[in-house]
Design an enzyme around this catalytic site. Structure first.
Site, mmCIF file in Angstrom:
data_model
loop_
_atom_site.group_PDB
_atom_site.id
_atom_site.type_symbol
_atom_site.label_atom_id
_atom_site.label_comp_id
_atom_site.label_asym_id
_atom_site.label_seq_id
_atom_site.Cartn_x
_atom_site.Cartn_y
_atom_site.Cartn_z
ATOM 1 N N TYR A 31 0.823 -1.209 0.000
ATOM 2 C CA TYR A 31 0.000 0.000 0.000
ATOM 3 C C TYR A 31 0.857 1.258 0.000
ATOM 4 C CZ TYR A 31 1.047 0.997 4.906
ATOM 5 O OH TYR A 31 1.691 1.324 6.066
ATOM 6 N N HIS A 100 -1.505 -21.024 1.120
ATOM 7 C CA HIS A 100 -0.447 -20.056 1.401
ATOM 8 C C HIS A 100 0.327 -19.662 0.150
ATOM 9 C CE1 HIS A 100 -1.430 -21.078 5.467
ATOM 10 N NE2 HIS A 100 -0.535 -20.248 5.953
ATOM 11 N N LYS A 145 6.549 -2.027 1.989
ATOM 12 C CA LYS A 145 5.360 -1.386 2.550
ATOM 13 C C LYS A 145 4.185 -2.344 2.406
ATOM 14 C CE LYS A 145 3.389 3.243 2.996
ATOM 15 N NZ LYS A 145 3.498 3.296 4.456
ATOM 16 N N GLU A 177 12.696 2.613 13.912
ATOM 17 C CA GLU A 177 11.762 3.639 13.411
ATOM 18 C C GLU A 177 10.507 3.622 14.258
ATOM 19 O OE1 GLU A 177 10.333 2.742 9.441
ATOM 20 O OE2 GLU A 177 10.009 0.640 9.936
ATOM 21 N N LEU A 201 11.350 1.315 6.881
ATOM 22 C CA LEU A 201 10.768 1.739 5.620
ATOM 23 C C LEU A 201 11.517 2.988 5.152
ATOM 24 C CD1 LEU A 201 8.339 1.163 3.657
ATOM 25 C CD2 LEU A 201 7.300 3.163 4.723
HETATM 26 N N1 PMP Z 1 8.006 3.825 8.667
HETATM 27 C C1 PMP Z 1 6.828 3.175 8.763
HETATM 28 C C2 PMP Z 1 6.787 1.853 9.444
HETATM 29 C C3 PMP Z 1 5.667 3.750 8.210
HETATM 30 O O1 PMP Z 1 4.492 3.094 8.285
HETATM 31 C C4 PMP Z 1 5.739 5.030 7.611
HETATM 32 C C5 PMP Z 1 4.502 5.704 7.088
HETATM 33 N N2 PMP Z 1 4.010 5.077 5.964
HETATM 34 C C6 PMP Z 1 6.979 5.670 7.531
HETATM 35 C C7 PMP Z 1 8.088 5.035 8.077
HETATM 36 C C8 PMP Z 1 7.122 7.016 6.863
HETATM 37 O O2 PMP Z 1 7.036 6.886 5.472
HETATM 38 P P1 PMP Z 1 6.532 8.087 4.559
HETATM 39 O O3 PMP Z 1 7.346 9.285 4.934
HETATM 40 O O4 PMP Z 1 6.808 7.636 3.187
HETATM 41 O O5 PMP Z 1 5.080 8.292 4.852
#
Ligand code: PMP
Length: 282
Positions: A31, A100, A145, A177, A201
């Site tokens: 997503y 699966h 993601k 994060e 991410l």
């Molecule tokens: N890390 C995670 C786990 C996230 O879910 C998000 C938000 N989607 C981010 C970092 C930040 O990513 P972005 O700046 O692309 O929204």
């Protein structure tokens, strides 16, 4: 408001999602959340590129070119007359009898996207937010993601239950994060943040912020730091598409710096604001 379902823009009631959709059963999909400022899709290119990169990493085929995807998103925003808000877009591996391994025979992926009017979190951007440490129990492909967000969901819920805005996740002593954000510390004119690898991410807002650092003269070191180092930072920040450059003023009840939004944070917020498209884009 209308919904984008595969390649059709239709009424909500007309959307049909199978109970054996692999997104529903396995979280088998990917997503994006993209911000709309003044009817402009912010960093659209980067988000769509990341969507296709996530798809590749799980061998999911999106049956549209990137250009078609951009056009469909644009049409949806235009149809729904979104001025300030966001678009949520997901693609699952499709619907087929539950097993699966990937569907045999192959099935088409299922795309859904919808828009929402939202406003910028101006109060929090000024006053900052509270955070808490939560052990990072997620899998080792946090660079994807993916719709599988159970670890993130549990981390965020723990934060909310402690009256915090975000969970700062850590593997052992090392900060990775947030539950839905990237995390940064600033100390003596240097911004530290976890390097881009499989443990975080690669945030689009992170990339924008690193550009802002160059503009305001803040040195960047993409190196992980510990919980202890976090508590000793002059300033801490989290970032995401919806929260922008968000000051973290305390962790587990301990003040960061003087417990207020810091000076570098203000500079980064100003540099970020400069990048927000102001004119109507449609
Ligand atoms: N890390 C995670 C786990 C996230 O879910 C998000 C938000 N989607 C981010 C970092 C930040 O990513 P972005 O700046 O692309 O929204």
């Amino acid at each position: 408001a209308k919904i984008l379902w595969n390649n059709e823009i239709i009424n909500e009631e007309e959307v049909k999602i199978g109970y054996e959709d692999r997104g529903y059963q396995f979280g088998d999909g990917i997503y994006e959340v993209i911000k709309i400022y003044n009817s402009n899709v912010f960093t659209a290119e980067e988000h769509i590129d990341r969507l296709y990169a996530s798809a590749d990493k799980i061998q999911l085929v999106i049956p549209y070119t990137k250009d078609v995807m951009h056009k469909m998103i644009h049409d949806l925003i235009e149809t729904n007359e979104v001025e300030n808000g966001q678009i949520y877009l997901q693609v699952t591996r499709g619907t087929s009898p539950r097993q699966h391994n990937f569907p045999t025979p192959e099935v088409e992926s299922v795309l859904t996207a919808y828009t929402k009017e939202t406003s910028r979190p101006l109060t929090q951007l000024e006053n900052g937010v509270k955070a808490c440490f939560v052990e990072d129990i997620r899998w080792l492909r946090c660079d994807i993601k993916s719709l599988n967000l159970l670890g993130n969901v549990l981390a965020k819920q723990e934060a909310i239950s402690k009256d915090c805005y975000e969970a700062i996740q850590h593997r052992g002593e090392i900060i990775t994060e947030g539950s839905s954000s990237n995390v940064y510390g600033i100390k003596d004119g240097v911004l530290y943040t976890h390097p881009v690898n499989n443990l975080i991410l690669n945030g689009i807002t992170r990339k924008v912020i690193l550009d802002c650092c160059a503009e305001v003269g803040l040195e960047v070191v993409e190196e992980a730091f510990t919980k202890e180092q976090a508590l000793a930072m002059d300033e801490m920040i989290m970032s995401s598409t919806s929260t922008e450059v968000m000051p973290i003023i305390s962790i587990d009840g301990q003040h960061i710096g003087n417990g207020k939004r810091g000076e570098w944070t203000v500079k980064l917020q100003q540099a970020f604001e400069q990048k927000i498209p102001s004119s109507i884009g449609l």
